[in-house]
Design an enzyme around this catalytic site. Structure first.
Site, mmCIF file in Angstrom:
data_model
loop_
_atom_site.group_PDB
_atom_site.id
_atom_site.type_symbol
_atom_site.label_atom_id
_atom_site.label_comp_id
_atom_site.label_asym_id
_atom_site.label_seq_id
_atom_site.Cartn_x
_atom_site.Cartn_y
_atom_site.Cartn_z
ATOM 1 N N LYS A 13 0.823 -1.212 0.000
ATOM 2 C CA LYS A 13 0.000 0.000 0.000
ATOM 3 C C LYS A 13 0.862 1.268 0.000
ATOM 4 O O LYS A 13 0.642 2.160 -0.789
ATOM 5 C CB LYS A 13 -0.854 0.085 1.275
ATOM 6 C CG LYS A 13 -2.020 -0.827 1.366
ATOM 7 C CD LYS A 13 -2.952 -0.368 2.481
ATOM 8 C CE LYS A 13 -2.331 -0.319 3.872
ATOM 9 N NZ LYS A 13 -2.032 -1.630 4.465
ATOM 10 N N ARG A 88 -9.733 2.627 8.523
ATOM 11 C CA ARG A 88 -9.406 1.253 8.847
ATOM 12 C C ARG A 88 -10.572 0.531 9.507
ATOM 13 O O ARG A 88 -10.458 -0.636 9.858
ATOM 14 C CB ARG A 88 -8.242 1.245 9.819
ATOM 15 C CG ARG A 88 -6.995 0.646 9.222
ATOM 16 C CD ARG A 88 -5.941 0.787 10.282
ATOM 17 N NE ARG A 88 -4.815 -0.058 10.098
ATOM 18 C CZ ARG A 88 -3.696 0.322 9.493
ATOM 19 N NH1 ARG A 88 -3.582 1.480 8.919
ATOM 20 N NH2 ARG A 88 -2.675 -0.506 9.461
ATOM 21 N N ARG A 127 9.897 -6.990 5.990
ATOM 22 C CA ARG A 127 9.816 -5.562 5.695
ATOM 23 C C ARG A 127 10.895 -4.789 6.460
ATOM 24 O O ARG A 127 11.158 -5.047 7.626
ATOM 25 C CB ARG A 127 8.431 -5.038 6.081
ATOM 26 C CG ARG A 127 8.268 -3.542 5.910
ATOM 27 C CD ARG A 127 6.843 -3.126 5.796
ATOM 28 N NE ARG A 127 6.009 -3.483 6.942
ATOM 29 C CZ ARG A 127 4.699 -3.244 6.991
ATOM 30 N NH1 ARG A 127 4.093 -2.692 5.966
ATOM 31 N NH2 ARG A 127 4.006 -3.580 8.047
ATOM 32 N N ARG A 160 10.461 -2.361 11.890
ATOM 33 C CA ARG A 160 9.490 -1.731 12.786
ATOM 34 C C ARG A 160 9.229 -2.617 13.989
ATOM 35 O O ARG A 160 9.133 -3.829 13.842
ATOM 36 C CB ARG A 160 8.175 -1.497 12.033
ATOM 37 C CG ARG A 160 8.186 -0.230 11.207
ATOM 38 C CD ARG A 160 7.031 -0.168 10.268
ATOM 39 N NE ARG A 160 5.763 -0.563 10.871
ATOM 40 C CZ ARG A 160 4.610 -0.579 10.221
ATOM 41 N NH1 ARG A 160 4.578 -0.228 8.965
ATOM 42 N NH2 ARG A 160 3.508 -0.945 10.814
ATOM 43 N N ARG A 172 -2.866 -7.499 14.590
ATOM 44 C CA ARG A 172 -3.105 -6.648 13.422
ATOM 45 C C ARG A 172 -3.844 -7.393 12.326
ATOM 46 O O ARG A 172 -4.732 -6.842 11.675
ATOM 47 C CB ARG A 172 -1.783 -6.082 12.909
ATOM 48 C CG ARG A 172 -1.267 -4.957 13.796
ATOM 49 C CD ARG A 172 0.227 -4.844 13.727
ATOM 50 N NE ARG A 172 0.685 -4.337 12.449
ATOM 51 C CZ ARG A 172 1.898 -4.566 11.967
ATOM 52 N NH1 ARG A 172 2.754 -5.313 12.632
ATOM 53 N NH2 ARG A 172 2.251 -4.043 10.810
#
Ligand code: ADP
Ligand code: ZN
Length: 218
Positions: A13, A88, A127, A160, A172
């Site tokens: 995204k 969200r 990531r 992160r 999440r």
């Protein structure tokens, strides 16, 4: 032009939003980035938000919505805005419609990036983000040219905190399934959703994929 990016964590995204913004001179508004910036600056908003983010929970709507509302007000003269990470949940989506309607605006397009569940966790674990400019990389799919160093600005690449915590990841994904995914139908009913299923392509040929989006939009 107001565009919303939808899709699970790690699907690209932010990458797509970043490319579309660059190609069209639009402004990218990433709620996750704004929160993280506030956390690293130690602001009151950051301290409050981190209580939720570190656990993989959503930051409460009242905090998030007023933050986005303020940002949209600052950007009122921009010709294009891409919202990445907001809304969200349904509450945020309905509130956003209201905020825009009050300004005589509306959401033009929603780009929904779909990725098989098995891939998502691996994407989150692989990531890396630039500690300076926030560019995102993936160790396997889209690595930086020099390991650990950002191609764009030479900054250090970091993991992160919420991407390396198994419980936060699990939360999440659950929130995505129960609260965020229903937004796809909410916007499909309005007839403004563009679906991109081959997310592999986003990583390898992101620039081309974004040009395709623009064909569909124009
Ligand atoms: P990811 O796409 O991996 O979830 P983001 O950078 O979009 O990462 O968001 C990181 C965290 O920031 C989320 O897990 C959540 O805690 C918080 N956050 C971001 N956007 C919102 C939002 N619209 N509403 C509530 N919390 C949010
Ligand atoms: Zn960088």
């Amino acid at each position: 032009m107001i565009i919303i990016m939808l899709g699970a964590q790690g699907t690209g995204k932010g990458t797509v939003a970043g490319i579309l913004s660059k190609q069209n001179n639009w402004i990218q508004v990433s709620t996750g980035d704004i929160f993280r910036e506030n956390i690293s600056n130690g602001t009151e908003l950051g301290i409050e938000a981190n209580k939720y983010i570190s656990k993989g929970a959503l930051v409460p709507d009242e905090i998030t919505i007023s933050m986005v509302e303020k940002r949209l007000e600052e950007l009122k003269n921009e010709k294009g805005i891409i919202l990445d990470g907001f809304p969200r949940n349904l509450e945020q989506a309905k509130k956003l419609d209201e905020i825009l309607a009050n300004k005589g605006e509306k959401i033009d397009w929603v780009i929904n990036l779909e990725t098989p569940r098995e891939e998502i966790i691996e994407r989150m674990l692989n990531r890396r983000v630039c500690s300076k400019c926030k560019a995102t990389y993936n160790l396997k799919l889209h690595p930086s040219k020099v390991p650990g160093i950002c191609d764009e600005c030479g900054g250090e690449l970091v993991t992160r905190a919420d991407d390396s915590d198994a419980d936060a990841i699990k939360n999440r994904l659950e929130i995505y399934d129960t609260q965020t995914k229903p937004l796809v139908d909410f916007y499909k009913e309005k007839g403004i959703v563009i679906v991109e299923e081959i997310s592999e392509r986003i990583n390898r040929f992101a620039d081309d994929a974004c040009k395709d989006f623009m064909q569909k939009i124009k």
